[in-house]
Design a protein around this motif. Sequence first.
Motif, PDB file in Angstrom:
ATOM      1  N   TYR A  22      24.671  49.541  30.079  1.00  0.00           N
ATOM      2  CA  TYR A  22      25.845  48.696  30.303  1.00  0.00           C
ATOM      3  C   TYR A  22      25.438  47.328  30.853  1.00  0.00           C
ATOM      4  N   GLY A  23      24.426  47.301  31.712  1.00  0.00           N
ATOM      5  CA  GLY A  23      23.941  46.019  32.213  1.00  0.00           C
ATOM      6  C   GLY A  23      23.410  45.152  31.091  1.00  0.00           C
ATOM      7  N   LEU A  24      22.640  45.749  30.171  1.00  0.00           N
ATOM      8  CA  LEU A  24      22.117  44.999  29.032  1.00  0.00           C
ATOM      9  C   LEU A  24      23.249  44.541  28.124  1.00  0.00           C
ATOM     10  N   PHE A  25      24.240  45.409  27.948  1.00  0.00           N
ATOM     11  CA  PHE A  25      25.408  45.052  27.132  1.00  0.00           C
ATOM     12  C   PHE A  25      26.121  43.836  27.719  1.00  0.00           C
ATOM     13  N   LEU A  99      44.938  20.303  37.009  1.00  0.00           N
ATOM     14  CA  LEU A  99      45.412  21.313  36.067  1.00  0.00           C
ATOM     15  C   LEU A  99      44.274  21.800  35.187  1.00  0.00           C
ATOM     16  N   LEU A 100      43.466  20.893  34.681  1.00  0.00           N
ATOM     17  CA  LEU A 100      42.356  21.269  33.806  1.00  0.00           C
ATOM     18  C   LEU A 100      41.322  22.104  34.556  1.00  0.00           C
ATOM     19  N   ALA A 101      41.064  21.755  35.811  1.00  0.00           N
ATOM     20  CA  ALA A 101      40.114  22.537  36.609  1.00  0.00           C
ATOM     21  C   ALA A 101      40.629  23.965  36.800  1.00  0.00           C
ATOM     22  N   GLU A 102      41.930  24.104  37.059  1.00  0.00           N
ATOM     23  CA  GLU A 102      42.512  25.434  37.223  1.00  0.00           C
ATOM     24  C   GLU A 102      42.472  26.223  35.918  1.00  0.00           C
ATOM     25  N   LYS A 103      42.808  25.574  34.807  1.00  0.00           N
ATOM     26  CA  LYS A 103      42.794  26.253  33.509  1.00  0.00           C
ATOM     27  C   LYS A 103      41.383  26.668  33.123  1.00  0.00           C
ATOM     28  N   TYR A 104      40.418  25.809  33.393  1.00  0.00           N
ATOM     29  CA  TYR A 104      39.028  26.134  33.073  1.00  0.00           C
ATOM     30  C   TYR A 104      38.559  27.334  33.899  1.00  0.00           C
ATOM     31  N   GLU A 105      38.929  27.333  35.160  1.00  0.00           N
ATOM     32  CA  GLU A 105      38.541  28.437  36.044  1.00  0.00           C
ATOM     33  C   GLU A 105      39.187  29.749  35.600  1.00  0.00           C
ATOM     34  N   ARG A 106      40.451  29.666  35.198  1.00  0.00           N
ATOM     35  CA  ARG A 106      41.196  30.879  34.867  1.00  0.00           C
ATOM     36  C   ARG A 106      40.929  31.368  33.442  1.00  0.00           C
ATOM     37  N   ASP A 107      40.869  30.439  32.485  1.00  0.00           N
ATOM     38  CA  ASP A 107      40.789  30.839  31.079  1.00  0.00           C
ATOM     39  C   ASP A 107      39.365  30.955  30.550  1.00  0.00           C
ATOM     40  N   VAL A 108      38.438  30.236  31.144  1.00  0.00           N
ATOM     41  CA  VAL A 108      37.058  30.245  30.641  1.00  0.00           C
ATOM     42  C   VAL A 108      36.137  31.019  31.562  1.00  0.00           C
ATOM     43  N   LEU A 109      36.140  30.667  32.839  1.00  0.00           N
ATOM     44  CA  LEU A 109      35.171  31.256  33.769  1.00  0.00           C
ATOM     45  C   LEU A 109      35.553  32.656  34.247  1.00  0.00           C
ATOM     46  N   ALA A 110      36.852  32.962  34.294  1.00  0.00           N
ATOM     47  CA  ALA A 110      37.280  34.234  34.892  1.00  0.00           C
ATOM     48  C   ALA A 110      36.674  35.431  34.171  1.00  0.00           C
ATOM     49  N   ASP A 111      36.725  35.435  32.844  1.00  0.00           N
ATOM     50  CA  ASP A 111      36.180  36.558  32.080  1.00  0.00           C
ATOM     51  C   ASP A 111      34.666  36.633  32.233  1.00  0.00           C
ATOM     52  N   LEU A 112      34.008  35.471  32.251  1.00  0.00           N
ATOM     53  CA  LEU A 112      32.554  35.454  32.428  1.00  0.00           C
ATOM     54  C   LEU A 112      32.168  35.988  33.802  1.00  0.00           C
ATOM     55  N   GLU A 113      32.915  35.585  34.820  1.00  0.00           N
ATOM     56  CA  GLU A 113      32.615  36.049  36.177  1.00  0.00           C
ATOM     57  C   GLU A 113      32.844  37.550  36.308  1.00  0.00           C
ATOM     58  N   TYR A 114      33.854  38.052  35.614  1.00  0.00           N
ATOM     59  CA  TYR A 114      34.134  39.485  35.658  1.00  0.00           C
ATOM     60  C   TYR A 114      32.948  40.278  35.116  1.00  0.00           C
ATOM     61  N   ARG A 115      32.454  39.878  33.958  1.00  0.00           N
ATOM     62  CA  ARG A 115      31.309  40.562  33.369  1.00  0.00           C
ATOM     63  C   ARG A 115      30.055  40.368  34.226  1.00  0.00           C
ATOM     64  N   PHE A 116      29.900  39.173  34.759  1.00  0.00           N
ATOM     65  CA  PHE A 116      28.712  38.876  35.561  1.00  0.00           C
ATOM     66  C   PHE A 116      28.687  39.718  36.834  1.00  0.00           C
ATOM     67  N   SER A 117      29.868  39.991  37.391  1.00  0.00           N
ATOM     68  CA  SER A 117      29.922  40.798  38.614  1.00  0.00           C
ATOM     69  C   SER A 117      29.415  42.214  38.361  1.00  0.00           C
ATOM     70  N   TRP A 118      29.617  42.720  37.133  1.00  0.00           N
ATOM     71  CA  TRP A 118      29.113  44.055  36.807  1.00  0.00           C
ATOM     72  C   TRP A 118      27.586  44.076  36.778  1.00  0.00           C
ATOM     73  N   ILE A 119      26.980  42.994  36.329  1.00  0.00           N
ATOM     74  CA  ILE A 119      25.511  42.928  36.337  1.00  0.00           C
ATOM     75  C   ILE A 119      25.004  43.007  37.767  1.00  0.00           C
ATOM     76  N   GLY A 120      25.645  42.258  38.666  1.00  0.00           N
ATOM     77  CA  GLY A 120      25.256  42.303  40.070  1.00  0.00           C
ATOM     78  C   GLY A 120      25.432  43.682  40.672  1.00  0.00           C
ATOM     79  N   THR A 121      26.510  44.359  40.273  1.00  0.00           N
ATOM     80  CA  THR A 121      26.745  45.715  40.778  1.00  0.00           C
ATOM     81  C   THR A 121      25.655  46.671  40.317  1.00  0.00           C
ATOM     82  N   ILE A 122      25.260  46.555  39.063  1.00  0.00           N
ATOM     83  CA  ILE A 122      24.211  47.440  38.532  1.00  0.00           C
ATOM     84  C   ILE A 122      22.870  47.133  39.190  1.00  0.00           C
TER      85      ILE A 122
END
Length: 215
Positions: A22-25, A99-122
């Motif tokens: 899962y970490g590699l995935f 507004l753009l900073a908030e949208k970028y954080e929410r729409d672009v970075l949020a999903d990446l950070e979610y997946r990245f947090s799993w790598i840290g957990t593993i």
Amino acid sequence: MELILRWSGPVIYVAMALAALYGLFCVVLLIRKISQKRFSSPARSAEFLEEVRDRLYRRDFDGIAELCDSPPYWSKALAQMILVALAHRDRGLSKLRILLAEKYERDVLADLEYRFSWIGTIVKTAPMLGLLGTVSGMILAFAKIAGASETGVNPADLAEDISFALFTTACGLMIAIPLTMLASLVQVRKGKMTDAVQEDLSEFLHDLEKVMAEG
């Protein structure tokens, strides 16, 4: 208790294998997502911005939206942010940047950070699974020593438990160390993407401000 410790071996190995996969995935998925959202080179982003600028100076806002929604660009973070900027261009520049900073954080970075947090957990969990295997193996080894205190212990009887204890620790480290390095690679790519988007978006906002000021 001994039966539980015996069964913990296969369970730990399976858990480690699943964690590693899962970490590699997550690493592969993040690299692909970042590649989709960033331009392959500064020249490509400059080419895109030039096309946007040409339409912007002609006040062809619909043309810009159509360009951003076209197959080569619709998945790019810069194009997505430009669409947001166009939809809210009546706001002041300072409010638009927020507004753009908030949208970028929410729409672009949020999903990446979610997946990245799993790598840290593993990365944190894999050595702990290895330590659990080490403790289990040593308990079994000492139990054999305690049970054969009068007759003595055959070293071969202890080798399996000690080997399991050391091997699980090694497996945990072999999972955590490469994933730590891969996580750093992902972090660098994510940072470069954010820097590029901020730079290009600032250039677009500068052009947009001039066009809106001209009326």
